[in-house]
Design a protein around this motif. Structure first.
Motif, mmCIF file in Angstrom:
data_model
loop_
_atom_site.group_PDB
_atom_site.id
_atom_site.type_symbol
_atom_site.label_atom_id
_atom_site.label_comp_id
_atom_site.label_asym_id
_atom_site.label_seq_id
_atom_site.Cartn_x
_atom_site.Cartn_y
_atom_site.Cartn_z
ATOM 1 N N SER A 73 -16.530 39.159 7.165
ATOM 2 C CA SER A 73 -16.683 38.491 8.816
ATOM 3 C C SER A 73 -17.940 39.194 9.414
ATOM 4 O O SER A 73 -18.248 40.323 9.181
ATOM 5 N N GLY A 74 -18.513 38.372 10.341
ATOM 6 C CA GLY A 74 -19.636 38.933 11.039
ATOM 7 C C GLY A 74 -20.904 39.137 10.284
ATOM 8 O O GLY A 74 -21.952 39.833 10.774
ATOM 9 N N TYR A 75 -21.063 38.432 9.205
ATOM 10 C CA TYR A 75 -22.162 38.567 8.375
ATOM 11 C C TYR A 75 -23.319 37.835 9.015
ATOM 12 O O TYR A 75 -23.033 36.592 9.303
#
Length: 148
Positions: free
Chosen positions: A42-44
């Motif tokens: 997540s957050g890539y």
């Protein structure tokens, strides 16, 4: 036909894929992200120009040239255009307002008069810049070239 009878065209709507709702849906588990790696987290966010650790193209190519911060972009108007404008509208003085009224420029651009064409009428021209040939041609006919 009423508003409550309206329906979208056949085949134009699709039900969206509900990802990560268990293995029975066929889209559970890794939820279409594959196994491990930055893209699975997540957050890539991929950086612009990132090539997986390889030296990016913008760093492999040599640098060349420079941008002159004092460069001025002029809108070019030829003497032939001024002659046509003077004949059609019967003008003796042509400034930026007249060029805007004729639809040649928007009024925000800097105007430079160039010496292409022939000037027959005596015209007083007001512009941001003049080429040498344009200034000489205007003065030879008896007009004036005024720089704003």
């Amino acid at each position: 036909m009423k508003l409550n009878n309206l329906k979208p065209a056949e085949g134009s709507t699709h039900s969206r894929r509900r990802i990560g709702r268990g293995t029975g849906s066929g889209l559970g588990g890794t939820s279409t992200r594959g196994h491990k790696g930055a893209k699975a987290r997540s957050g890539y966010k991929k950086k612009i120009g990132f090539e997986g650790g390889q030296m990016p193209l913008q760093r492999r190519l040599p640098k060349s040239g420079f941008k002159n911060i004092n460069h001025k972009e002029f809108f070019a108007v030829n003497l032939s255009t001024l002659q046509k404008l003077a004949e059609s509208k019967g003008l003796t003085k042509i400034g930026i307002e007249e060029l805007v009224a004729a639809g040649l420029t928007n009024g925000k651009e800097l105007v430079k008069v160039l010496g292409n064409g022939e000037l027959k009428a005596k015209i007083d021209v007001v512009a941001n810049a003049f080429s040498k040939t344009a200034e000489e041609a205007i003065k030879a006919v008896g007009g004036t070239a005024t720089i704003i």
